[in-house]
Scaffold this active site. Sequence first.
Site, PDB file in Angstrom:
ATOM      1  CG  HIS A   1      -8.942  -3.145  -5.265  1.00  0.00           C
ATOM      2  ND1 HIS A   1      -9.540  -3.184  -4.028  1.00  0.00           N
ATOM      3  CD2 HIS A   1      -9.868  -3.566  -6.150  1.00  0.00           C
ATOM      4  CE1 HIS A   1     -10.776  -3.637  -4.165  1.00  0.00           C
ATOM      5  NE2 HIS A   1     -11.007  -3.867  -5.442  1.00  0.00           N
ATOM      6  CG  MET A   2      -4.291   1.678  -2.498  1.00  0.00           C
ATOM      7  SD  MET A   2      -3.398   3.173  -2.928  1.00  0.00           S
ATOM      8  CE  MET A   2      -2.302   3.272  -1.520  1.00  0.00           C
ATOM      9  CB  SER A   3      -2.438  -4.336  -3.391  1.00  0.00           C
ATOM     10  OG  SER A   3      -3.710  -4.868  -3.057  1.00  0.00           O
TER      11      SER A   3
ATOM     12  CG  HIS B   1     -11.960  -9.508  -1.220  1.00  0.00           C
ATOM     13  ND1 HIS B   1     -11.591  -9.313  -2.532  1.00  0.00           N
ATOM     14  CD2 HIS B   1     -11.056  -8.796  -0.467  1.00  0.00           C
ATOM     15  CE1 HIS B   1     -10.505  -8.545  -2.578  1.00  0.00           C
ATOM     16  NE2 HIS B   1     -10.163  -8.215  -1.333  1.00  0.00           N
TER      17      HIS B   1
ATOM     18  NE  ARG C   1      -5.191  -9.771   0.336  1.00  0.00           N
ATOM     19  CZ  ARG C   1      -5.562  -9.198   1.486  1.00  0.00           C
ATOM     20  NH1 ARG C   1      -6.523  -8.315   1.518  1.00  0.00           N
ATOM     21  NH2 ARG C   1      -4.944  -9.507   2.619  1.00  0.00           N
TER      22      ARG C   1
ATOM     23  CG  ASP D   1     -27.954  -6.772  -2.342  1.00  0.00           C
ATOM     24  OD1 ASP D   1     -27.626  -7.242  -3.453  1.00  0.00           O
ATOM     25  OD2 ASP D   1     -28.466  -7.452  -1.433  1.00  0.00           O
TER      26      ASP D   1
ATOM     27  CE1 TYR E   1      -3.431  -2.716   0.206  1.00  0.00           C
ATOM     28  CE2 TYR E   1      -2.594  -3.230   2.398  1.00  0.00           C
ATOM     29  CZ  TYR E   1      -3.403  -3.540   1.326  1.00  0.00           C
ATOM     30  OH  TYR E   1      -4.181  -4.671   1.344  1.00  0.00           O
TER      31      TYR E   1
ATOM     32  CG  ASN F   1      -9.769   0.518  -1.996  1.00  0.00           C
ATOM     33  OD1 ASN F   1     -10.196  -0.622  -1.777  1.00  0.00           O
ATOM     34  ND2 ASN F   1      -8.493   0.847  -1.878  1.00  0.00           N
TER      35      ASN F   1
HETATM   36  C1  DQA Z   1      -7.349  -3.289  -1.072  1.00  0.00           C
HETATM   37  C2  DQA Z   1      -7.200  -4.790  -1.328  1.00  0.00           C
HETATM   38  C3  DQA Z   1      -8.047  -5.601  -0.369  1.00  0.00           C
HETATM   39  O1  DQA Z   1      -7.890  -6.987  -0.616  1.00  0.00           O
HETATM   40  C4  DQA Z   1      -7.643  -5.325   1.054  1.00  0.00           C
HETATM   41  O2  DQA Z   1      -8.477  -6.018   1.952  1.00  0.00           O
HETATM   42  C5  DQA Z   1      -7.609  -3.859   1.375  1.00  0.00           C
HETATM   43  C6  DQA Z   1      -7.061  -2.937   0.379  1.00  0.00           C
HETATM   44  C7  DQA Z   1      -6.379  -2.457  -1.952  1.00  0.00           C
HETATM   45  O3  DQA Z   1      -6.583  -1.241  -2.028  1.00  0.00           O
HETATM   46  O4  DQA Z   1      -5.450  -3.003  -2.531  1.00  0.00           O
HETATM   47  O5  DQA Z   1      -7.958  -3.446   2.464  1.00  0.00           O
HETATM   48  O6  DQA Z   1      -8.661  -2.900  -1.403  1.00  0.00           O
END
Ligand code: DQA
Length: 150
Positions: free
Chosen positions: A101-103, A81, A112, A88, A23, A75
Amino acid sequence: MAHILIMHGVNLNMFGMRDPAHYGTETLEDINRRLAELAQELGVEVEFFQSNHEGAFVERIQQACTDHTDAIVINAGAWTHYSYAIMDALAILRIPVVEVHMSNVHAREPFRHHSVLAAVSRGSIAGFGVNSYLLGLRAAHALLSSSPTV
Ligand code: DQA
């Protein structure tokens, strides 16, 4: 001026202190500052919302049905997940939703790899750190513009 809601879910207030390999080291405040700068450049208005409470998160999404929000960049953190409640709520909206998503979630643990929010999003961006958010904002802006080019 288009109004874009940026939503940060559970644990994302801990950016800067949390697992820098995935992150980075920028805080949520830093990320929001960068988004605000880009918003100014694009000529859109951004509003930020972060919560660690799923109910509060769902209620903010519900509010977007009637408060003139034009698009959402989201995000949802780990809720991505498994939260059918958030899925909904997003499904009720008639505005574009961009998942970020950052990652690179697809290169991480199997749990994930699946997003329950993907089906109610226009698209998703993952793996580019803070740039995922910036690209997400550009995508939302493009979806709201007459020529949809990012
Ligand atoms: C996340 C990826 C998710 O799997 C994780 O639970 C996060 C951050 C990301 O920004 O990469 O909290 O959403």
